[in-house]
Design an enzyme around this catalytic site. Structure first.
Site, short mmCIF file in Angstrom:
data_model
loop_
_atom_site.label_atom_id
_atom_site.label_comp_id
_atom_site.label_asym_id
_atom_site.label_seq_id
_atom_site.Cartn_x
_atom_site.Cartn_y
_atom_site.Cartn_z
N CYS A 117 61.98 17.37 52.62
CA CYS A 117 61.58 18.49 51.78
C CYS A 117 62.79 19.11 51.15
CB CYS A 117 60.85 19.54 52.63
SG CYS A 117 60.43 21.03 51.74
N GLY A 118 62.65 19.58 49.92
CA GLY A 118 63.79 20.19 49.29
C GLY A 118 63.49 21.41 48.47
#
Length: 277
Positions: A117-118
């Protein structure tokens, strides 16, 4: 990087002690040094879980795709911080030239990321449009569907660590004629793309508006965002896109394809760049 781990392999009613090769995953702290010679500042920008290797490309690519820097010309050097006695290979510092000021206003989210996830806290698609210097490109890059079918196989041939571990994502850059130009692997799909864009920056290839990006997994919002920042207008993923990825691709007039497997794929946005006949 590959680690060999002791395991017990079980098959039916039999088991044996052996070893397994796994893709390494370690944290990388990205630090930014900037300011005039008489007043340099160092700011911790991000911690990301990554596969060690190509760390300088990862750091520079990350700073670029987040809009913090606009060109590799702003970078004096990027190297591991050997002043740190602990985890010195897991801290990399990007030093900017004294006459360049980073756009830290683009850092409008908490830059703690994980391997999966970013961009979860990105405030809006509008903020990406503001930071993107290539969003006005109107070229007519195109690729034939027949050629598209061959690209995942060419990528797979270059995934050396994946071949051994089965545990890495890859991003690859092709010409519209099917020539493999760059490929990078990482345990995090967003890291693989940052490494790829960082390498392209170092080779002064940007904007990448005449190239095709192939993703070994799914196409997330963050990956489309990073591709848009680099001027890429054709993205094809082996897996599925998310709804927000499709929305962003449509906003930036990017051709986004998914489920590129065998001799099939879906075109979600801007189909004019795919030659179907």
């Amino acid at each position: 990087m590959i680690d060999e781990i002791p395991v017990i392999k079980v098959r039916a009613l039999e088991y044996a002690d052996t070893t397994d090769e796994l893709a390494a995953e370690e944290p990388l702290e990205i630090r930014l040094e900037y300011g005039p010679d008489f007043h340099r500042e160092v700011k911790n920008i991000s911690v990301t879980m990554r596969t060690p290797g190509n760390d300088a490309e990862l750091a520079v690519g990350f700073l670029f795709t987040e809009g913090i820097i606009r060109s590799v010309d702003e970078v004096m050097f990027a190297r591991h911080n050997f002043d740190c006695t602990e985890n010195r290979q897991n801290v990399i510092q990007v030093s900017l030239k004294s006459n360049f000021i980073p756009n830290l206003n683009s850092a409008d989210r908490n830059f703690y990321t994980t391997s999966s996830c970013g961009v979860c806290g990105k405030s809006s698609i509008g903020s990406i449009r503001t930071a993107n210097q290539f969003n006005q490109l109107t070229d007519d890059n195109s690729i034939s569907a027949t050629l598209m079918y061959t690209l995942p196989g060419l990528l797979c041939e270059q995934q050396e660590i994946f071949e051994q571990t089965g545990g890495l994502h890859a991003s690859a850059l092709f010409s519209s004629y099917g020539e493999l130009l760059l490929v990078r692997e990482d345990v995090g799909r967003h890291n693989a793309l940052d490494k790829l864009i960082g390498a392209a920056l170092n080779e002064e290839m940007l904007p990448l508006n005449d190239k095709v990006l192939i993703l070994s997994g799914r196409a997330s919002f963050e990956l489309v965002q990073k591709a848009a920042m680099a001027g890429i207008n054709i993205i094809a993923a082996v897996g599925a896109p998310s709804t927000l990825a499709v929305q962003l691709a449509n906003e930036f007039n990017i051709t986004l394809c998914g489920f590129l497997r065998g001799q099939r794929f879906n075109i979600y946005t801007s189909p004019r760049r795919i030659i179907l006949t």
